[in-house]
Design an enzyme around this catalytic site. Structure first.
Site, PDB file in Angstrom:
ATOM      1  N   CYS A  87      -6.799  15.980 -24.276  1.00  0.00           N
ATOM      2  CA  CYS A  87      -6.852  14.873 -23.313  1.00  0.00           C
ATOM      3  C   CYS A  87      -5.901  15.087 -22.144  1.00  0.00           C
ATOM      4  CB  CYS A  87      -6.566  13.551 -24.017  1.00  0.00           C
ATOM      5  SG  CYS A  87      -7.867  13.129 -25.179  1.00  0.00           S
ATOM      6  N   HIS A  88      -4.639  15.299 -22.460  1.00  0.00           N
ATOM      7  CA  HIS A  88      -3.673  15.386 -21.376  1.00  0.00           C
ATOM      8  C   HIS A  88      -2.750  16.572 -21.502  1.00  0.00           C
ATOM      9  CE1 HIS A  88      -4.985  11.211 -21.920  1.00  0.00           C
ATOM     10  NE2 HIS A  88      -5.176  11.291 -20.625  1.00  0.00           N
TER      11      HIS A  88
END
Lengths: 215, 411
Positions: free
Chosen positions: A179-180
Site C-alpha cells: 500500500c504505502h
C-alpha cells in the site's frame, strides 16, 4: 441602558415594575439569572449523559467481544513456509523461519531499528525488540504476528522487501507492504517507510511442542 | 434579495395561503426574480449541475436500497443481483456509481471557478466555508458508499481510510475500534456505513440550503469580480439563468450518459469486482480518482502521523483561503501573476492525482513530495505574496460597462 432610565411613562408596565424590584434588591445578578443558569446546566449535563449511549453503542458488541481463540498446529508449517490465519477478523502470519532469517534478524543492531520496542503481547511492555523478544518460549523458528501493517492496516507481502535474506534470485523472510511501501525485516520489525511500529505479536501460548493457541 | 417581494397573490385562496405561509413568495423571490449578474459565464452553471446531481444520487440511491443487503456475506451478491436480476437494476447502479464521479467532476470545476474568480473573498467567506464543509461531507459520503458493494477495493479502502484515525496520538486505537465496532473492518462497520451513507445526502441537502442562503445575501460573484452596482448590472434568475443552467445540465447529462452507457466501469477499479477478502490486500490499492491528490500527499510523508495531518490539512486549508489571499481584486482576470500561477496550481493538483494513482516507487514518491510542497506553498506563501506584490490591471467601472465594452469590441 440602565433600568431606571427606561421610565418613559409615568406608569411602569408589569415587567418594568418587576425589574425595578429585583434590580433594587440584588443589583444586576438576581435569583432568576441563577435559576436560568442552573436549569441550563442541568439540561446540558442531561443532554451529555443521554448522548453517551448513542456514542458508546458503536463500540464492539458482546458477540464481537466473545472471541473464540484459535488453535494452530505448527507441524503442518514447513520451514520457509508462511500461512495466514484469521483471528478476531484480522490476518495473522505464522512463519516457520529458516536459520538464515533468524541469523539476519539477530545481526541487526538495536540502534538501527525504527521502533526499538518488542510489541509482543506475551512479554512485559517496553522491552527491546531483540529477535528473542519477538517470539514466545525461545522458539525462534516460529514467528507469529499480526499480518496488519502498522501504518494503515494492509497485509504486507512475505518474502519481499529490502530486508529479506537474499540468496541468489530468491528472497526469504522480510515483508513489504504494497500500500504505502513500508518494509519489515525477518523479525517483522519496521525498518523503512511510513509505518511507526513493528508488526504486533498477538497473545499466544504453546499448548504442546507443536501446537499453539492464539488469543 | 433587495427590495420588497414582487409576489402578489391574485386568487383568494392564494392570498389566504400567503398570509399563513409565504412560501410561494419565497420561491418566486429566490428562484425566479432573484437579481443575478448579467455576465455570468458557463463556469457558473456548475452550482445548478451539482444540485441536480445531488437529487439524481438520492433518487438512484433510494432505489438501490430497495434491492441491496448490507451484510458481509450477502452484500457483494446483492449488488450482482441488482446488476443481473433487478429490472433496470444495471441502469440504477451505473447511474449511481458514475453519478458519484460526475458529482466530483462538477464540484472540482465549481471550486476552481471560485478560486479563479475570487468568489471566496469578502463578503462571501461564509458561503465559501459552507462549500468546503459540503465538499468534506461529500467525500465522507462517497467513501462510505464505495464500501457497500464489499469488493476487494471496498474492503481495503475502508481499512486504510479508517486506519488514518489510528494515527491520533494516545486514543487512535480506541477511535478505530469505535469506528469499526470490532477489531477490524467487518459486518458492524458495513452496517453503520450503510446507515450513514443513507443519512448524509439528506444532511448535504440541508447544508446546500444554507449554501444558497449565504449566496443570496450578497448575491452572485461574476467574472469581473466587481460588485453589482444597480439594476442595470443584473437580470432576473428566471428565465435567463434557469435556461442557461438548464442547457448546461443537458450537456452535462450527455457527458454523464456517455460514461453510464458506454464506459460504466471506466472510472472504477476492476479489482472491486472481486469479493472482499480480509486476508489478502490487492497488489496495488488506490482510492477512487477523486481522492487521488490527497492520497498522494498522504504517501509523500514518510511518517504516519504527519502524513495523515498533511492530508487533512491539504483540505482544511481551503477554509482559510479567504484570509490567505491578500489581494483585494477578486477576479483572476485582472491579476496578471495570479492568473498564471492559478494554472500552475491546477496542473499541480492534477499531477498529484496522477502520482496518487501510481505505486509508491521512489521516483513517484519524490515527485509527490515536490508537488506536495508546491501545493502548500501555493496557499501559505504564493497567495499572500502575490496579493502584495502584483499590480492588478485596471478594473471596469461596472458589470454593465464591461459587457458593453465587450460587445462594442466585437463589432
Amino acid at each position: 441602558m440602565s433600568k431606571r432610565e427606561s421610565f418613559g411613562s409615568i406608569c411602569p408596565t408589569f415587567d418594568e415594575g418587576e425589574a425595578i424590584v429585583s434590580a433594587a434588591v440584588e443589583n444586576d445578578v438576581n435569583r432568576r439569572d441563577f435559576l436560568f443558569l442552573a436549569t441550563g446546566a442541568v439540561a446540558g449535563v442531561g443532554a451529555a449523559l443521554t448522548a453517551w449511549p448513542f456514542i458508546y453503542q458503536m463500540n464492539p458488541d458482546a458477540a464481537v467481544l466473545a472471541l473464540a481463540s484459535i488453535e494452530v498446529d505448527l507441524s503442518s508449517v514447513a520451514e520457509g513456509q508462511e500461512v495466514i490465519l484469521k483471528w478476531r477478523g484480522n490476518p495473522v502470519f505464522v512463519r516457520h523461519r529458516g536459520q538464515a532469517e533468524i541469523d539476519a534478524a539477530k545481526a541487526v543492531k538495536m540502534g538501527d531499528l525504527k521502533d526499538p520496542v518488542a510489541r509482543n503481547a506475551n512479554i512485559k511492555d517496553g522491552l527491546d525488540a531483540t529477535d528473542e523478544n519477538r517470539v514466545v518460549g525461545g522458539k525462534e523458528q516460529f514467528l507469529i504476528m499480526m499480518a496488519v501493517c502498522t501504518h494503515l492496516g494492509c497485509v504486507p507481502l512475505g518474502d519481499s522487501g529490502e530486508f529479506a535474506v537474499v540468496q541468489g534470485n530468491t528472497k526469504t523472510g522480510g515483508w513489504f507492504c504494497p500500500c504505502h511501501g513500508s518494509q519489515y525485516d525477518t523479525a517483522g520489525r519496521i525498518r523503512k517507510g511510513p509505518a511507526p511500529q513493528n508488526l504486533a505479536v498477538p497473545p499466544y501460548k504453546y499448548l504442546s511442542d507443536t501446537k499453539i493457541q492464539i488469543g | 434579495m433587495s427590495g420588497p417581494s414582487k409576489y402578489q397573490p391574485t386568487s383568494a385562496i392564494g392570498k389566504w395561503f400567503h398570509e399563513r405561509l409565504p412560501i410561494v413568495a419565497f420561491a418566486k423571490d429566490h428562484a425566479m426574480d432573484f437579481p443575478t449578474p448579467k455576465n455570468l459565464n458557463y463556469w457558473w452553471t456548475f452550482g445548478g449541475i451539482l444540485a441536480v446531481m445531488l437529487v439524481v444520487q438520492i433518487i438512484t440511491g433510494v432505489v438501490l436500497v430497495m434491492h441491496y443487503t448490507p451484510h458481509v456475506d450477502l452484500a457483494f451478491a446483492s449488488v450482482e443481483h441488482i446488476m443481473r436480476d433487478v429490472n433496470y437494476g444495471w441502469l440504477m447502479r451505473y447511474l449511481h456509481m458514475n453519478g458519484a464521479s460526475m458529482f466530483f467532476i462538477a464540484v472540482y470545476i465549481h471550486m476552481f471557478r471560485g478560486m479563479y474568480y475570487g468568489s471566496y473573498k469578502a463578503p462571501r467567506e461564509v458561503l465559501w466555508m459552507i462549500g468546503v464543509i459540503i465538499y468534506l461531507i461529500m467525500m465522507a459520503t462517497a467513501f462510505m458508499g464505495y464500501v457497500l458493494p464489499w469488493g476487494q477495493m471496498s474492503f481495503w479502502g475502508a481499512k486504510v481510510i479508517t486506519n488514518l484515525f489510528s494515527a491520533i496520538p494516545f486514543v487512535g486505537d480506541y477511535v478505530t475500534t469505535w469506528l469499526w465496532g470490532g477489531y477490524s473492518v467487518d459486518n458492524p462497520t458495513l452496517n453503520r456505513f450503510f446507515s450513514l451513507h443513507y443519512l448524509l445526502p439528506f444532511v448535504l441537502a440541508g447544508i446546500v440550503f444554507l449554501h444558497i442562503w449565504a449566496l443570496h445575501v450578497p448575491g452572485n460573484n461574476n467574472p469581473t469580480g466587481i460588485s453589482v452596482k444597480g439594476p442595470q448590472d443584473t437580470v432576473p434568475f428566471h428565465p435567463y439563468y434557469t435556461m442557461k443552467d438548464g442547457f448546461a445540465i443537458v450537456v452535462f447529462f450527455i457527458f454523464y450518459g456517455l460514461f453510464v452507457f458506454y464506459g460504466p466501469n471506466y472510472l472504477g477499479d476492476a479489482v472491486n469486482y472481486v469479493p472482499a477478502n480480509p486476508l489478502s490486500t490487492p497488489a496495488h490499492i488506490k482510492p477512487e480518482w477523486y481522492y487521488l491528490p490527497f492520497y498522494a500527499i498522504l504517501r509523500s510523508i514518510p511518517d504516519k502521523l504527519f502524513g495523515v495531518l498533511a492530508m487533512f490539512s491539504s483540505i482544511l486549508i481551503l477554509l482559510f483561503l479567504p484570509w490567505l489571499d491578500t489581494s483585494r481584486v477578486r477576479s483572476g482576470k485582472y491579476r496578471p501573476i495570479f492568473k498564471l500561477e492559478f494554472w500552475v496550481f491546477a496542473a499541480v493538483c492534477v499531477a498529484l492525482g496522477f502520482i496518487g494513482s501510481r505505486p509508491p516507487d521512489p521516483t513517484y514518491v519524490m515527485w509527490g513530495q515536490i508537488l506536495t510542497v508546491y501545493y502548500f506553498g501555493h496557499f501559505i506563501i504564493l497567495l499572500p505574496l502575490m496579493g502584495l506584490l502584483e499590480t492588478p490591471k485596471p478594473l471596469p467601472s461596472s458589470i454593465s460597462d464591461d459587457v458593453l465594452a465587450k460587445s462594442a469590441m466585437a463589432k
